[in-house]
Design a protein around this motif. Structure first.
Motif, short mmCIF file in Angstrom:
data_model
loop_
_atom_site.label_atom_id
_atom_site.label_comp_id
_atom_site.label_asym_id
_atom_site.label_seq_id
_atom_site.Cartn_x
_atom_site.Cartn_y
_atom_site.Cartn_z
N PHE B 336 -24.97 21.36 10.79
CA PHE B 336 -25.94 22.52 10.10
C PHE B 336 -25.76 22.61 7.97
O PHE B 336 -26.42 22.52 7.51
N GLY B 337 -23.66 22.66 7.80
CA GLY B 337 -23.62 22.52 6.49
C GLY B 337 -24.41 21.99 5.66
O GLY B 337 -24.53 20.72 6.11
N ILE B 338 -23.62 21.72 4.26
CA ILE B 338 -24.32 20.43 3.70
C ILE B 338 -23.09 19.27 4.12
O ILE B 338 -22.32 18.32 3.07
N ILE B 339 -21.78 19.75 4.84
CA ILE B 339 -20.69 19.20 4.96
C ILE B 339 -20.21 17.61 5.49
O ILE B 339 -19.50 17.02 4.92
#
Ligand SMILES: Nc1ncnc2c1ncn2[C@@H]1O[C@H](COP(=O)(O)OP(=O)(O)OP(=O)(O)O)[C@@H](O)[C@H]1O
Ligand SMILES: [Mg+2]
Lengths: 248, 362
Positions: B336-339
């Motif tokens: 869910f992160g932008i990682i």
């Protein structure tokens, strides 16, 4: 010298589990930006006290004041939003989410439903999350599932999840449980810089470890406060010595 | 033979490495969605339109169960209520306009599910799974008995809608145009749900499924969030029901109760819970199998038994459903992160940063 305001005041708190009195008129007062250690033999009520402070259960008697407000009856959500944070004794990370997402989940909790749905904030959180991952030595594992981490790393992840929220008061229940001596030492080093940012209550068995990082200690025994005061005071205390040499 | 298996597993390995099986499945199905009516006759187009409408029901169940951990047997209730509402509008007020049918379905579904959520979810304590399952089941059962005994809404015979759905004065018969209307609606609903479950809110839902209690200690109002999703899902089910009533020209007690609610559960489990595309696959698979079986003379008498056995086998032995053959659990949950996009780069930067720090400290 002006006395600092206490951030947390636990007044005459008692908790019963059936006939067992797990907490017996406990009083604790914790000053802002200090580390407060909580020690005592197994089953003395340490976790029960932390859970009462965080709102996992409600005390049967007494009250709890946080930041000047009575929070005795507040729900855990409200306490968390007001800056109170608990790391449970049993690690409670989200095992099927990545390490990164665990931290994001912790960080974004104050946001409104719509902001979350529109994913407005994840970009702006990125740097902060990465900094925290570096600080807690988790950056290599950022995209691993949290459940795949070793026990020690899971503990650090949980501390990181708490610290990144910049809580006013952080409650750590046995943060070094199951760690190697090397990892324990590192945990101590990781925790010390937090003192500038927040207040800490730590539960620990290891007196040697806890006395190096704490300012004040409270000793619990069978639900009662046996003694409290500065580390020096506790070390010299005869009553504490008795309990510790006879039972631990 | 061995070679083929090797090839397949090699292919699977490549796909998994990319972690992008779901988008491929989605695109394939989208293409099928667009071109199918061009290649099949009217009769099949009508059958498939019905599947797509049931797809809305399946998605609505999936949002509750696969994404929010609410075991609901109530989706049939919201579906049926949407259907009954538009049938009443058609029969009692002669109102058949598409622009009205869609919002009526949505609103009826949302309101009904809000009431149920308010009673079951928003109590003082977080409800147990079994309490929700039995609670919604009871509502569905009660509704089924109620409409069956209520003469004004047709009683046990249900209600027929004798006229076609309208856009202005133009009549939309079940067929190609109806198909594309439903396909567009399904696509929009799917995209909205996808946005929801892949957003930062989706992360909260993923957390809810794994450790609901812990989430409260992070400060989330978990039950409120769950109730919101439940209402959203209820609206989708109601929309499905309203389209269903007009497409079939009929709505009856059988479309409002436990039977259809259970189908919703089966679609999701069969296709693969924990993803949005799984339930769609489930609908297509189950409905195709029953359509085919009921058409084969040799098994005409006992095809429901065969279908039952197939369902039982999949649900028991392949708990992640049909989709589980190609998609890993990891991909289903997603990240869910932008990682994802910046991962390698920022990791490199951080590594050098770390090394510098080490140099300083040593
Ligand atoms: N939910 C519960 N129901 C009944 N008894 C409980 C419950 N939680 C704790 N207890 C009891 O209360 C007492 C205090 O438990 P608590 O977990 O607070 O001890 P502790 O000091 O944290 O011990 P440890 O060092 O083993 O973690 C124990 O006797 C325990 O058995
Ligand atoms: Mg404990």
């Amino acid at each position: 010298m002006k006395k600092k305001m206490s951030l947390l005041e636990v007044n005459q708190v008692s908790k019963y589990f059936g006939v067992l009195k797990a907490l017996d008129s406990v009083n604790i007062s914790v000053q802002e930006n200090t580390f407060h250690g909580l020690i005592g033999p197994n089953g003395s009520g340490k976790s029960t006290l932390l859970k009462a402070i965080a709102g996992d259960h409600y005390p049967d008697e007494g009250n709890i004041k946080f930041n000047g407000n009575d929070i005795t009856k507040d729900s855990p959500e409200v306490r968390a939003q007001n800056g109170l944070n608990l790391k449970f004794q049993i690690t409670a990370i989200f095992p099927e989410l990545s390490v990164y997402d665990n931290i994001l989940l912790s960080l974004q909790s104050p946001e409104s439903f719509w902001k979350l749905v529109l994913s407005k904030s994840r970009t702006s959180y990125h740097d902060r999350i990465m900094d925290t991952l570096v600080r807690f030595k988790l950056v290599d594992r950022a995209s691993s599932l949290a459940g795949e981490l070793s026990h020690g790393l899971q503990q650090w992840l949980e501390i990181a999840m708490a610290v990144i929220r910049k809580p006013k008061l952080l409650l750590l229940d046995e943060p070094t449980g199951g760690m190697s001596p090397e990892e324990r030492r590192t945990t101590g080093e990781l925790l010390l810089p937090i003192k500038k940012e927040c207040t800490l209550i730590i539960v620990e068995h290891d007196l040697e470890w806890i006395k190096d990082i704490c300012d004040n200690l409270t000793v619990l025994d069978q639900g009662k406060v046996l003694d409290d005061g500065t580390v020096k005071h506790i070390e010299a205390s005869q009553r504490v010595k008795e309990v510790y040499t006879s039972r631990v | 033979m061995l070679q083929i298996i090797n090839k397949i597993s090699f292919f699977k390995a490549i796909l998994h490495k990319q972690g992008r099986v779901i988008p491929i499945v989605e695109i394939l199905l989208l293409i099928l969605l667009v071109i199918t009516p061009l290649f099949v006759g009217d009769y099949l187009t009508v059958i498939i339109t019905r599947m797509l409408i049931l797809g809305l029901l399946a998605i609505s169940f999936e949002l509750c169960w696969g994404y929010s951990g609410i075991m609901t047997f109530g989706q049939g209730l919201f579906f049926g209520m949407g259907g009954y509402a538009v049938a009443l509008f058609a029969n009692k007020a002669d109102f058949l306009q598409l622009w009205g049918v869609v919002p009526i379905g949505l609103i009826v579904g949302a309101c009904a599910s809000f009431l149920v959520a308010w009673l079951l979810l928003l109590g003082k304590r977080p409800p147990e799974l079994i309490f929700l399952a039995l609670g919604t089941l009871t509502f569905a059962y009660a509704a089924e008995r109620l409409v069956a005994g209520w003469y004004w809404v047709g009683g046990g015979n249900g209600m027929s809608i004798f006229e076609y759905l309208r856009i202005g004065s133009f009549e939309v018969e079940p067929g190609r145009l109806f198909y594309y209307i439903v396909a567009t609606i399904l696509l929009l609903v799917y995209l909205a749900c996808r946005l929801l479950v892949r957003s930062q809110f989706g992360l909260v839902l993923a957390g809810t499924r794994q450790n609901e209690k812990r989430l409260a200690f992070l400060g989330y109002k978990v039950q409120k969030f769950k109730a919101l999703v439940f209402c959203f899902a209820g609206a989708i089910a109601g929309l499905g029901g309203s389209l269903y009533a007009h497409h079939e020209g009929f709505i009856g007690p059988g479309n409002v109760g436990i039977g259809i609610s259970t189908m919703a559960v089966l679609y999701a489990l069969f296709g693969g819970a924990g993803s949005l595309i799984g339930p769609i696959i489930g609908v297509i698979a189950i409905e195709s199998i029953s359509f085919t079986l009921s058409d084969i003379d040799a098994v005409r008498g006992y095809w429901p038994i065969i279908l039952g056995v197939i369902l039982l086998l999949v649900v028991t032995f392949k708990q992640d459903g049909l989709l589980g053959f190609v998609v890993t659990q990891r991909e289903r949950i997603g990240s869910f992160g932008i990682i994802k996009s910046t991962e390698s780069k920022s990791l490199e930067n951080l590594h050098s940063l770390k090394n510098e720090k080490k140099d300083v400290s040593s």
